[in-house]
Design an enzyme around this catalytic site. Sequence first.
Site, mmCIF file in Angstrom:
data_model
loop_
_atom_site.group_PDB
_atom_site.id
_atom_site.type_symbol
_atom_site.label_atom_id
_atom_site.label_comp_id
_atom_site.label_asym_id
_atom_site.label_seq_id
_atom_site.Cartn_x
_atom_site.Cartn_y
_atom_site.Cartn_z
ATOM 1 N N LEU A 131 33.644 -9.957 -65.293
ATOM 2 C CA LEU A 131 33.435 -10.286 -63.861
ATOM 3 C C LEU A 131 32.728 -9.150 -63.116
ATOM 4 C CD1 LEU A 131 36.459 -12.790 -63.572
ATOM 5 C CD2 LEU A 131 34.287 -13.303 -63.781
ATOM 6 N N ALA A 154 25.355 -11.162 -71.350
ATOM 7 C CA ALA A 154 26.251 -10.307 -70.613
ATOM 8 C C ALA A 154 25.510 -9.084 -70.842
ATOM 9 C CB ALA A 154 27.665 -10.351 -71.582
ATOM 10 N N ASN A 183 26.246 -0.648 -71.673
ATOM 11 C CA ASN A 183 26.789 -2.037 -71.252
ATOM 12 C C ASN A 183 25.528 -2.845 -72.272
ATOM 13 O OD1 ASN A 183 28.247 -4.107 -70.657
ATOM 14 N ND2 ASN A 183 26.865 -4.242 -68.965
ATOM 15 N N THR A 214 13.747 -10.642 -71.377
ATOM 16 C CA THR A 214 13.185 -10.342 -70.154
ATOM 17 C C THR A 214 11.570 -10.297 -70.305
ATOM 18 O OG1 THR A 214 12.822 -9.376 -68.089
ATOM 19 C CG2 THR A 214 13.911 -8.125 -70.014
ATOM 20 N N TYR A 235 15.724 -0.952 -67.909
ATOM 21 C CA TYR A 235 16.280 -2.330 -68.063
ATOM 22 C C TYR A 235 15.368 -2.978 -69.143
ATOM 23 C CZ TYR A 235 16.555 -7.107 -67.428
ATOM 24 O OH TYR A 235 16.888 -8.671 -67.452
ATOM 25 N N LEU A 272 13.716 -12.610 -54.795
ATOM 26 C CA LEU A 272 12.742 -13.095 -53.759
ATOM 27 C C LEU A 272 13.357 -14.635 -53.035
ATOM 28 C CD1 LEU A 272 10.052 -12.809 -52.052
ATOM 29 C CD2 LEU A 272 9.210 -14.160 -53.897
ATOM 30 N N ARG A 327 3.929 -13.993 -59.300
ATOM 31 C CA ARG A 327 4.974 -14.249 -60.181
ATOM 32 C C ARG A 327 4.968 -15.651 -60.752
ATOM 33 N NH1 ARG A 327 4.555 -9.623 -59.965
ATOM 34 N NH2 ARG A 327 6.205 -8.029 -59.748
ATOM 35 N N GLY A 348 7.180 0.069 -58.981
ATOM 36 C CA GLY A 348 7.415 -0.373 -60.331
ATOM 37 C C GLY A 348 6.906 -1.675 -60.472
HETATM 38 N N1 UFG Z 1 9.997 -9.388 -52.930
HETATM 39 C C1 UFG Z 1 9.471 -9.048 -51.910
HETATM 40 N N2 UFG Z 1 10.438 -9.013 -51.049
HETATM 41 C C2 UFG Z 1 11.863 -9.145 -51.331
HETATM 42 C C3 UFG Z 1 12.198 -9.045 -52.632
HETATM 43 C C4 UFG Z 1 11.213 -9.408 -53.584
HETATM 44 O O1 UFG Z 1 8.392 -8.986 -51.441
HETATM 45 O O2 UFG Z 1 12.714 -8.817 -50.260
HETATM 46 C C5 UFG Z 1 8.895 -9.456 -54.253
HETATM 47 C C6 UFG Z 1 8.958 -8.661 -55.127
HETATM 48 O O3 UFG Z 1 7.906 -7.145 -54.960
HETATM 49 C C7 UFG Z 1 8.132 -9.261 -56.164
HETATM 50 C C8 UFG Z 1 8.663 -10.690 -56.155
HETATM 51 O O4 UFG Z 1 8.759 -10.644 -54.703
HETATM 52 O O5 UFG Z 1 6.553 -9.005 -56.226
HETATM 53 C C9 UFG Z 1 9.662 -11.239 -56.848
HETATM 54 O O6 UFG Z 1 10.456 -10.233 -56.918
HETATM 55 P P1 UFG Z 1 12.194 -10.506 -57.600
HETATM 56 O O7 UFG Z 1 12.733 -9.100 -57.399
HETATM 57 O O8 UFG Z 1 12.517 -11.634 -57.231
HETATM 58 O O9 UFG Z 1 11.742 -10.427 -58.981
HETATM 59 P P2 UFG Z 1 10.924 -9.538 -60.165
HETATM 60 O O10 UFG Z 1 9.686 -10.048 -60.428
HETATM 61 O O11 UFG Z 1 10.967 -8.097 -59.515
HETATM 62 O O12 UFG Z 1 11.902 -9.337 -61.484
HETATM 63 C C10 UFG Z 1 12.091 -10.458 -62.382
HETATM 64 C C11 UFG Z 1 13.556 -10.177 -62.670
HETATM 65 C C12 UFG Z 1 13.989 -9.349 -63.441
HETATM 66 C C13 UFG Z 1 12.747 -8.958 -64.673
HETATM 67 C C14 UFG Z 1 11.653 -9.119 -64.115
HETATM 68 C C15 UFG Z 1 10.576 -9.189 -65.204
HETATM 69 O O13 UFG Z 1 14.423 -10.519 -61.550
HETATM 70 O O14 UFG Z 1 15.284 -9.095 -64.038
HETATM 71 O O15 UFG Z 1 11.454 -10.513 -63.180
HETATM 72 O O16 UFG Z 1 9.514 -8.572 -64.900
HETATM 73 F F1 UFG Z 1 13.092 -7.735 -64.949
#
Ligand code: UFG
Length: 333
Positions: free
Chosen positions: A33, A74, A92, A117, A141, A190, A221, A284
């Site tokens: 949790l 987990a 973890n 991932t 990660y 997002l 994405r 990143g």
């Molecule tokens: N984004 C924005 N504004 C926000 C949040 C996100 O523009 O407020 C953009 C990010 O820059 C990215 C896209 O939306 O271009 C998606 O972002 P997320 O944070 O939703 O997802 P990520 O692609 O960064 O990450 C996901 C998973 C991770 C995994 C990764 C693999 O959440 O756990 O894909 O590449 F590691």
Amino acid sequence: MSVLVLGGAGYIGSHAVYQLIDKGETVVIVDNLETGQRQAIHPDAAFYEGDIRDIDFLRSVFEKEPIEEVIHFAANSLVGESMKNPLKYYNNNVYGTQVLLQTMIEHDVKKIVFSSTAAVYGEPESTPITEAMPTLPTSTYGETKRIMEKLMKRTDEAYGVNYVSLRYFNVAGARETAEIGEDHCPETHLVPIILQTALGQRSHITIFGDDYNTPDGTCIRDYVHVEDLIDAHLAALDYLRDGGQSDVFNLGSSQGFSVKEMIDAARSVTGKEIPAKIGARRDGDPSILIAGSDKAKQVLDWKPARTSVAKIIEDAWKWHSSHPNGYRKEVST
Ligand code: UFG
């Protein structure tokens, strides 16, 4: 006989538990949790609150329950946090998996479906990304998930523990009936951030950069519906039960959508304005991540059925609009 779901109170793990129980499986959940939610635990599952790094605790669960297979969700999963606190992730994610595998071997449990991932690939050399491409994770990660895969491979070679590693792209959406959904604290993903903006809980969404080498300048994405993603876990479990060999599969919809396209799709679904501002790039973030998921379709007979972004956002919106504070009870102000 039971399926043990580690992390069954989390966003993706709870959707797995609900689908397993829908299919008549007996489910045991272990969750500490830390990020999971007690309210997301299915009432018909046996629940043990504890940490997978605690071998005495884990052994006691394996001794009490007739566990045949494990689905392992987990882990800590935030890229940014993993860069600031790498040891938390090694401890973890990697050590936790080591303890789990040891406990499985002691109890002769030889099948595991594993939550991996797209972050294991890092910045891809081309798209779509296939499982044959090199794994060069750029985040702690992604690196810990890759090491967890290697741990399972070596454990399989030595002890015959068969695994299926599922490399997720961008998971979103919620169970269609909206009893469970996505609720992270803090929220960084997002789709929930777009919908919190639609609900008026945020004044605007910040688009992290519009100067990428993509048609509208924002990152692209591959979004996969959480229920389709879980279908693949159930298919992987059947594959292992039928004697399938250890393997790795990408899970995505093989379609790319930009951040701006996602916001526009959410405007159509919700009928809300959803103000957006352009901000700086987030460290990143690769410009484009699109999965090649043919292998999962061919080998696991995975048939994703909810592949449109509209459907993902519609189901996510059902959850967010009916639970504006997520699992917390208070009314939104
Ligand atoms: N984004 C924005 N504004 C926000 C949040 C996100 O523009 O407020 C953009 C990010 O820059 C990215 C896209 O939306 O271009 C998606 O972002 P997320 O944070 O939703 O997802 P990520 O692609 O960064 O990450 C996901 C998973 C991770 C995994 C990764 C693999 O959440 O756990 O894909 O590449 F590691």
